[in-house]
Design a protein around this motif. Sequence first.
Motif, PDB file in Angstrom:
ATOM      1  N   GLY A  75       0.816  -1.216   0.000  1.00  0.00           N
ATOM      2  CA  GLY A  75       0.000   0.000   0.000  1.00  0.00           C
ATOM      3  C   GLY A  75       0.843   1.256   0.000  1.00  0.00           C
ATOM      4  N   THR A  76       1.898   1.268   0.787  1.00  0.00           N
ATOM      5  CA  THR A  76       2.787   2.421   0.834  1.00  0.00           C
ATOM      6  C   THR A  76       3.493   2.627  -0.507  1.00  0.00           C
ATOM      7  OG1 THR A  76       3.152   1.987   3.173  1.00  0.00           O
ATOM      8  CG2 THR A  76       4.708   3.460   2.097  1.00  0.00           C
ATOM      9  N   ALA A  77       3.913   1.545  -1.138  1.00  0.00           N
ATOM     10  CA  ALA A  77       4.584   1.652  -2.440  1.00  0.00           C
ATOM     11  C   ALA A  77       3.641   2.211  -3.496  1.00  0.00           C
ATOM     12  CB  ALA A  77       5.105   0.284  -2.870  1.00  0.00           C
ATOM     13  N   ILE A  78       2.379   1.818  -3.453  1.00  0.00           N
ATOM     14  CA  ILE A  78       1.408   2.338  -4.412  1.00  0.00           C
ATOM     15  C   ILE A  78       1.248   3.839  -4.239  1.00  0.00           C
ATOM     16  CG2 ILE A  78      -1.043   2.334  -5.007  1.00  0.00           C
ATOM     17  CD1 ILE A  78      -1.001  -0.682  -4.492  1.00  0.00           C
ATOM     18  N   VAL A  79       1.127   4.266  -3.001  1.00  0.00           N
ATOM     19  CA  VAL A  79       0.951   5.704  -2.745  1.00  0.00           C
ATOM     20  C   VAL A  79       2.188   6.487  -3.152  1.00  0.00           C
ATOM     21  CG1 VAL A  79       0.648   7.401  -0.914  1.00  0.00           C
ATOM     22  CG2 VAL A  79      -0.758   5.358  -0.937  1.00  0.00           C
ATOM     23  N   ILE A  80       3.365   5.986  -2.838  1.00  0.00           N
ATOM     24  CA  ILE A  80       4.605   6.689  -3.203  1.00  0.00           C
ATOM     25  C   ILE A  80       4.761   6.782  -4.715  1.00  0.00           C
ATOM     26  CG2 ILE A  80       7.122   6.496  -3.168  1.00  0.00           C
ATOM     27  CD1 ILE A  80       6.852   5.478  -0.297  1.00  0.00           C
ATOM     28  N   LEU A  81       4.479   5.686  -5.427  1.00  0.00           N
ATOM     29  CA  LEU A  81       4.586   5.725  -6.882  1.00  0.00           C
ATOM     30  C   LEU A  81       3.578   6.688  -7.492  1.00  0.00           C
ATOM     31  CD1 LEU A  81       5.192   1.966  -7.721  1.00  0.00           C
ATOM     32  CD2 LEU A  81       6.812   3.855  -7.909  1.00  0.00           C
ATOM     33  N   ALA A  82       2.399   6.745  -6.924  1.00  0.00           N
ATOM     34  CA  ALA A  82       1.393   7.673  -7.445  1.00  0.00           C
ATOM     35  C   ALA A  82       1.805   9.120  -7.212  1.00  0.00           C
ATOM     36  CB  ALA A  82       0.048   7.399  -6.800  1.00  0.00           C
TER      37      ALA A  82
END
Length: 97
Positions: A75-82
């Motif tokens: 979840g954190t990786a998705i937010v950071i990439l976005a």
Amino acid sequence: MNDPRDLLALTRFGNLGILLVAVGLLGVLIHRQPLRQAMASGVCLLGLLLVSEGASLLHGELQSFRESIAAIFIGTAIVILAVRATVSRQPGEKPTA
């Protein structure tokens, strides 16, 4: 036989989890900005995590610590990439590392 409190925990966690999954999927379908879609995906992921926690309580087991940590990292990786994808750069500007 399962304790009725375990079934009650599944019901509470499951209902809240399904509600969060529905709100998250609705947010993914409605929003067009990548950051908002990523946040909605995080809400959906949290809902799935709650449903699996309720199911593990029904069966008398605790959810794996590794599963919880992996879900949080995803979840954190998705937010950071976005967030990195939505950062606007000036023409000719070099990307920072």
